[in-house]
Design a protein around this motif. Structure first.
Motif, PDB file in Angstrom:
ATOM      1  N   HIS A  31      -8.478   5.614  -2.521  1.00  0.00           N
ATOM      2  CA  HIS A  31      -7.059   5.329  -2.320  1.00  0.00           C
ATOM      3  C   HIS A  31      -6.347   6.660  -2.551  1.00  0.00           C
ATOM      4  CE1 HIS A  31      -3.215   3.336  -2.191  1.00  0.00           C
ATOM      5  NE2 HIS A  31      -2.887   3.991  -3.302  1.00  0.00           N
ATOM      6  N   ASP A  58      -6.006   4.067   2.391  1.00  0.00           N
ATOM      7  CA  ASP A  58      -7.327   3.733   1.881  1.00  0.00           C
ATOM      8  C   ASP A  58      -8.331   4.242   2.897  1.00  0.00           C
ATOM      9  OD1 ASP A  58      -6.149   2.521  -0.284  1.00  0.00           O
ATOM     10  OD2 ASP A  58      -6.421   0.479   0.452  1.00  0.00           O
ATOM     11  N   ASN A 109       0.851  -1.190   0.000  1.00  0.00           N
ATOM     12  CA  ASN A 109       0.000   0.000   0.000  1.00  0.00           C
ATOM     13  C   ASN A 109       0.886   1.239   0.000  1.00  0.00           C
ATOM     14  OD1 ASN A 109      -2.012   1.870   0.191  1.00  0.00           O
ATOM     15  ND2 ASN A 109      -3.012   0.964   1.951  1.00  0.00           N
ATOM     16  N   TYR A 122      -6.017   1.277 -10.262  1.00  0.00           N
ATOM     17  CA  TYR A 122      -6.352   2.550  -9.632  1.00  0.00           C
ATOM     18  C   TYR A 122      -7.737   3.046 -10.029  1.00  0.00           C
ATOM     19  CZ  TYR A 122      -1.650   3.256  -7.764  1.00  0.00           C
ATOM     20  OH  TYR A 122      -0.477   3.147  -7.056  1.00  0.00           O
ATOM     21  N   GLU A 154      -2.726   8.940  -2.258  1.00  0.00           N
ATOM     22  CA  GLU A 154      -1.267   8.900  -2.157  1.00  0.00           C
ATOM     23  C   GLU A 154      -0.691  10.310  -2.189  1.00  0.00           C
ATOM     24  OE1 GLU A 154       0.569   6.470  -5.166  1.00  0.00           O
ATOM     25  OE2 GLU A 154      -0.655   4.716  -4.654  1.00  0.00           O
ATOM     26  N   ASP A 198     -13.444  -0.012  -5.571  1.00  0.00           N
ATOM     27  CA  ASP A 198     -12.475  -0.863  -6.261  1.00  0.00           C
ATOM     28  C   ASP A 198     -13.160  -2.214  -6.429  1.00  0.00           C
ATOM     29  OD1 ASP A 198     -12.330  -2.087  -3.775  1.00  0.00           O
ATOM     30  OD2 ASP A 198     -10.154  -2.036  -3.644  1.00  0.00           O
TER      31      ASP A 198
END
Length: 166
Positions: free
Chosen positions: A144, A68, A64, A95, A146, A137
């Motif tokens: 998700h 999430d 990961n 993604y 980042e 997902d």
């Protein structure tokens, strides 16, 4: 006569000592004003949390590369910081629908698994502005998220809570 002189001198010395004790003296160096120590301001986070749900998976750097965040279909996803949208699409495997925002020469943020994307490439977004809606997902509804520093995924949590500024 010597006794009178001795008594006189003793009396004068006593008066001088009493007078000196009663005097206010002026310090040789001027007094400094009291200095107040103010605590440093609380660190403000560089990024804000992009969704209000609970964290269901944390950054580990291997499986990961971000956070999430759970939610409901259609929940708002907001820009974590001011920036310019540099990617909108679904070409990156695993993604789903995704938005990437470039914040400066150092940082990018990615928002994956969107149901609906509300911004276009090259759009300027402001921190807290709704940019997408949460989707799913393969197994659940989630975002998700980042943060990438110089292209490398970093743990978002220290940036979200103000522990890291750069």
């Amino acid at each position: 006569m010597q006794i009178q002189t001795l008594l006189f001198r003793t009396g004068v010395a006593t008066l001088m000592a009493a007078a000196l004790a009663a005097c206010d003296t002026v310090p040789l160096t001027p007094a400094r004003p009291a200095q107040t120590v103010t605590p440093p301001p609380a660190k403000q986070a560089l990024f804000i949390r992009p969704a209000s749900g609970t964290t269901i998976a944390r950054f580990d750097g291997v499986r990961n590369k971000g956070l999430d965040i759970a939610g409901n279909l259609g929940d708002p996803i907001v820009a974590s910081a001011d920036g310019r949208v540099v990617y909108v699409g679904s070409e990156l495997r695993s993604y789903g629908n995704m938005v990437i925002v470039k914040h400066n020469e150092t940082f990018l943020t990615a928002y994956a698994h969107a149901q609906t994307i509300l911004v276009k490439e090259n759009a300027v977004v402001r921190q807290g502005e709704k940019i997408a809606e949460m989707g799913r997902d393969n197994d659940r509804v989630k975002l998700h998220f980042e943060i990438r520093k110089n292209g490398t995924a970093v743990d978002p949590e220290p940036y979200l809570n103000g522990r890291l500024q750069q």
